[in-house]
Design a protein around this motif. Structure first.
Motif, PDB file in Angstrom:
ATOM      1  N   VAL A  43      49.829  39.772 114.376  1.00 62.45           N
ATOM      2  CA  VAL A  43      49.434  40.479 115.586  1.00 62.45           C
ATOM      3  C   VAL A  43      48.853  39.424 116.523  1.00 62.45           C
ATOM      4  CG1 VAL A  43      47.954  42.260 116.578  1.00 62.45           C
ATOM      5  CG2 VAL A  43      48.992  42.615 114.330  1.00 62.45           C
ATOM      6  N   ILE A  44      49.538  39.185 117.626  1.00 62.67           N
ATOM      7  CA  ILE A  44      49.126  38.178 118.605  1.00 62.67           C
ATOM      8  C   ILE A  44      47.990  38.704 119.465  1.00 62.67           C
ATOM      9  CG2 ILE A  44      49.890  36.762 120.572  1.00 62.67           C
ATOM     10  CD1 ILE A  44      51.077  35.928 117.878  1.00 62.67           C
ATOM     11  N   LYS A  72      59.436  49.667 103.878  1.00 68.04           N
ATOM     12  CA  LYS A  72      58.096  49.447 103.345  1.00 68.04           C
ATOM     13  C   LYS A  72      57.355  48.406 104.184  1.00 68.04           C
ATOM     14  CE  LYS A  72      59.708  50.139  98.618  1.00 68.04           C
ATOM     15  NZ  LYS A  72      59.880  49.479  97.305  1.00 68.04           N
ATOM     16  N   TYR A  73      56.021  48.551 104.233  1.00 66.54           N
ATOM     17  CA  TYR A  73      55.187  47.557 104.897  1.00 66.54           C
ATOM     18  C   TYR A  73      53.830  47.516 104.199  1.00 66.54           C
ATOM     19  CZ  TYR A  73      51.782  50.613 107.098  1.00 66.54           C
ATOM     20  OH  TYR A  73      50.748  51.479 107.299  1.00 66.54           O
ATOM     21  N   ALA A  74      53.098  46.457 104.438  1.00 66.50           N
ATOM     22  CA  ALA A  74      51.730  46.320 103.935  1.00 66.50           C
ATOM     23  C   ALA A  74      50.987  45.360 104.851  1.00 66.50           C
ATOM     24  CB  ALA A  74      51.730  45.787 102.508  1.00 66.50           C
ATOM     25  N   VAL A  75      49.680  45.476 104.870  1.00 65.10           N
ATOM     26  CA  VAL A  75      48.851  44.516 105.590  1.00 65.10           C
ATOM     27  C   VAL A  75      48.234  43.605 104.530  1.00 65.10           C
ATOM     28  CG1 VAL A  75      46.814  44.184 107.029  1.00 65.10           C
ATOM     29  CG2 VAL A  75      48.398  46.040 107.537  1.00 65.10           C
ATOM     30  N   GLU A  76      48.585  42.328 104.600  1.00 71.43           N
ATOM     31  CA  GLU A  76      48.097  41.330 103.645  1.00 71.43           C
ATOM     32  C   GLU A  76      47.663  40.087 104.400  1.00 71.43           C
ATOM     33  OE1 GLU A  76      51.206  40.484 100.847  1.00 71.43           O
ATOM     34  OE2 GLU A  76      51.324  42.552 100.142  1.00 71.43           O
ATOM     35  N   ASN A  77      46.501  39.568 104.058  1.00 77.18           N
ATOM     36  CA  ASN A  77      45.964  38.363 104.687  1.00 77.18           C
ATOM     37  C   ASN A  77      45.947  38.472 106.212  1.00 77.18           C
ATOM     38  OD1 ASN A  77      45.695  37.129 102.116  1.00 77.18           O
ATOM     39  ND2 ASN A  77      47.836  36.526 102.193  1.00 77.18           N
ATOM     40  N   GLY A  78      45.669  39.681 106.720  1.00 78.48           N
ATOM     41  CA  GLY A  78      45.552  39.890 108.149  1.00 78.48           C
ATOM     42  C   GLY A  78      46.869  40.061 108.881  1.00 78.48           C
ATOM     43  N   GLU A  79      47.988  40.004 108.161  1.00 83.83           N
ATOM     44  CA  GLU A  79      49.315  40.102 108.769  1.00 83.83           C
ATOM     45  C   GLU A  79      50.056  41.338 108.269  1.00 83.83           C
ATOM     46  OE1 GLU A  79      50.129  35.282 109.039  1.00 83.83           O
ATOM     47  OE2 GLU A  79      51.429  36.510 107.801  1.00 83.83           O
ATOM     48  N   ILE A  80      51.067  41.730 109.032  1.00 82.26           N
ATOM     49  CA  ILE A  80      51.930  42.829 108.627  1.00 82.26           C
ATOM     50  C   ILE A  80      53.115  42.236 107.872  1.00 82.26           C
ATOM     51  CG2 ILE A  80      53.390  44.735 109.389  1.00 82.26           C
ATOM     52  CD1 ILE A  80      51.671  44.761 111.993  1.00 82.26           C
ATOM     53  N   LYS A  81      53.302  42.650 106.633  1.00 76.27           N
ATOM     54  CA  LYS A  81      54.472  42.252 105.846  1.00 76.27           C
ATOM     55  C   LYS A  81      55.397  43.458 105.852  1.00 76.27           C
ATOM     56  CE  LYS A  81      52.200  38.656 104.027  1.00 76.27           C
ATOM     57  NZ  LYS A  81      52.228  37.390 104.595  1.00 76.27           N
ATOM     58  N   LYS A  82      56.585  43.302 106.470  1.00 78.24           N
ATOM     59  CA  LYS A  82      57.503  44.431 106.522  1.00 78.24           C
ATOM     60  C   LYS A  82      58.849  44.071 105.919  1.00 78.24           C
ATOM     61  CE  LYS A  82      59.204  44.121 111.277  1.00 78.24           C
ATOM     62  NZ  LYS A  82      60.611  44.222 111.022  1.00 78.24           N
ATOM     63  N   GLN A  83      59.436  45.057 105.303  1.00 75.07           N
ATOM     64  CA  GLN A  83      60.731  44.899 104.645  1.00 75.07           C
ATOM     65  C   GLN A  83      61.780  44.546 105.688  1.00 75.07           C
ATOM     66  OE1 GLN A  83      61.763  48.567 102.693  1.00 75.07           O
ATOM     67  NE2 GLN A  83      62.856  47.538 101.049  1.00 75.07           N
ATOM     68  N   THR A  84      62.627  43.566 105.361  1.00 77.85           N
ATOM     69  CA  THR A  84      63.641  43.139 106.325  1.00 77.85           C
ATOM     70  C   THR A  84      64.930  43.949 106.217  1.00 77.85           C
ATOM     71  OG1 THR A  84      64.402  41.406 104.816  1.00 77.85           O
ATOM     72  CG2 THR A  84      62.800  40.774 106.506  1.00 77.85           C
ATOM     73  N   LYS A  85      65.265  44.404 105.009  1.00 75.90           N
ATOM     74  CA  LYS A  85      66.474  45.193 104.806  1.00 75.90           C
ATOM     75  C   LYS A  85      66.173  46.343 103.865  1.00 75.90           C
ATOM     76  CE  LYS A  85      69.865  41.548 105.510  1.00 75.90           C
ATOM     77  NZ  LYS A  85      70.975  40.809 104.926  1.00 75.90           N
ATOM     78  N   ASP A  92      45.596  34.723 117.091  1.00 76.11           N
ATOM     79  CA  ASP A  92      46.085  35.867 116.343  1.00 76.11           C
ATOM     80  C   ASP A  92      44.945  36.812 116.003  1.00 76.11           C
ATOM     81  OD1 ASP A  92      48.504  34.577 116.436  1.00 76.11           O
ATOM     82  OD2 ASP A  92      48.366  33.797 114.400  1.00 76.11           O
ATOM     83  N   VAL A  93      45.288  38.080 115.878  1.00 68.45           N
ATOM     84  CA  VAL A  93      44.338  39.105 115.470  1.00 68.45           C
ATOM     85  C   VAL A  93      44.553  39.333 113.982  1.00 68.45           C
ATOM     86  CG1 VAL A  93      43.663  41.520 115.744  1.00 68.45           C
ATOM     87  CG2 VAL A  93      44.393  40.190 117.746  1.00 68.45           C
ATOM     88  N   ALA A  94      43.527  39.128 113.178  1.00 63.21           N
ATOM     89  CA  ALA A  94      43.629  39.359 111.736  1.00 63.21           C
ATOM     90  C   ALA A  94      43.291  40.817 111.449  1.00 63.21           C
ATOM     91  CB  ALA A  94      42.692  38.431 110.983  1.00 63.21           C
ATOM     92  N   LEU A  95      44.261  41.560 110.946  1.00 58.33           N
ATOM     93  CA  LEU A  95      44.033  42.959 110.612  1.00 58.33           C
ATOM     94  C   LEU A  95      43.237  43.052 109.309  1.00 58.33           C
ATOM     95  CD1 LEU A  95      47.631  44.339 111.297  1.00 58.33           C
ATOM     96  CD2 LEU A  95      45.644  44.510 112.796  1.00 58.33           C
ATOM     97  N   LYS A  96      42.282  43.970 109.273  1.00 55.68           N
ATOM     98  CA  LYS A  96      41.494  44.181 108.047  1.00 55.68           C
ATOM     99  C   LYS A  96      42.303  44.973 107.022  1.00 55.68           C
ATOM    100  CE  LYS A  96      37.248  44.228 110.677  1.00 55.68           C
ATOM    101  NZ  LYS A  96      37.520  44.738 112.009  1.00 55.68           N
ATOM    102  N   ASP A  97      42.984  46.003 107.518  1.00 53.44           N
ATOM    103  CA  ASP A  97      43.848  46.836 106.677  1.00 53.44           C
ATOM    104  C   ASP A  97      44.779  47.627 107.588  1.00 53.44           C
ATOM    105  OD1 ASP A  97      42.376  49.080 107.646  1.00 53.44           O
ATOM    106  OD2 ASP A  97      40.938  48.861 106.016  1.00 53.44           O
ATOM    107  N   ASN A  98      45.578  48.509 106.996  1.00 58.16           N
ATOM    108  CA  ASN A  98      46.570  49.218 107.801  1.00 58.16           C
ATOM    109  C   ASN A  98      45.959  50.300 108.699  1.00 58.16           C
ATOM    110  OD1 ASN A  98      46.035  51.177 105.865  1.00 58.16           O
ATOM    111  ND2 ASN A  98      48.188  51.625 105.470  1.00 58.16           N
ATOM    112  N   SER A  99      44.684  50.616 108.522  1.00 57.90           N
ATOM    113  CA  SER A  99      44.065  51.647 109.362  1.00 57.90           C
ATOM    114  C   SER A  99      44.060  51.256 110.842  1.00 57.90           C
ATOM    115  CB  SER A  99      42.635  51.946 108.898  1.00 57.90           C
ATOM    116  OG  SER A  99      41.794  50.829 109.134  1.00 57.90           O
ATOM    117  N   GLU A 100      44.166  49.969 111.127  1.00 55.70           N
ATOM    118  CA  GLU A 100      44.152  49.489 112.506  1.00 55.70           C
ATOM    119  C   GLU A 100      45.489  49.695 113.233  1.00 55.70           C
ATOM    120  OE1 GLU A 100      41.861  45.785 113.227  1.00 55.70           O
ATOM    121  OE2 GLU A 100      41.858  45.663 111.036  1.00 55.70           O
ATOM    122  N   ILE A 101      46.542  50.007 112.475  1.00 56.48           N
ATOM    123  CA  ILE A 101      47.868  50.176 113.092  1.00 56.48           C
ATOM    124  C   ILE A 101      48.503  51.526 112.766  1.00 56.48           C
ATOM    125  CG2 ILE A 101      48.370  47.712 113.288  1.00 56.48           C
ATOM    126  CD1 ILE A 101      50.060  48.011 110.697  1.00 56.48           C
TER     127      ILE A 101
END
Length: 129
Positions: free
Chosen positions: A107-108, A83-96, A23-32
């Motif tokens: 991110v694989i 809504k979304y956020a980058v936390e602990n290297g992952e993307i957390k996105k709202q499901t509904k 997995d690719v650990a994102l530093k913050d949302n600037s990478e996406i």
């Protein structure tokens, strides 16, 4: 000496196999940030891909604008802002929409303008626009 290398060889091959799909650990949302073309989804990384026409636009303010195009449907285009956020290297996105329920997406791989994301049930294949 050769026996020693023969014992290490399978372990090295196994280690390399795991690193290919690390997995690719994102530093913050600037990478996406920005617009991505989500062109396919699949239940398995190496499984059959279903073609889709969706645009994801990651905004700096934590909003993910999605625009889905359905050329054969009645709606033609559907736009949703979640809504979304980058936390602990992952993307957390709202499901509904309207609910504070989130899913974690890893991110694989992310190479150049290509990115593969693994969410709980699907792999998403994206290209930076």
């Amino acid at each position: 000496m050769i026996k020693k290398y023969m014992k290490i060889l399978p372990f090295a091959a196994l280690l390399m196999a795991f690193s290919v799909h690390a997995d690719v650990a994102l530093k913050d949302n600037s990478e996406i940030l920005g617009k991505w073309n989500l062109y396919a989804e699949a239940s398995k990384l190496d499984g059959e891909k279903k073609a889709v026409k969706v645009e994801w636009d990651f905004k700096a303010d934590g909003i993910l604008n999605t625009t889905a195009t359905d050329s054969v449907g009645r709606t033609k285009e559907m736009k949703i802002a979640i809504k979304y956020a980058v936390e602990n290297g992952e993307i957390k996105k709202q499901t509904k929409l309207g609910q504070e329920k989130y899913e974690s997406c890893k991110v694989i791989s992310k190479e150049g303008s290509e990115m593969i994301i693994k969410c709980p049930f699907l792999f998403y294949f994206l290209t930076k626009i």
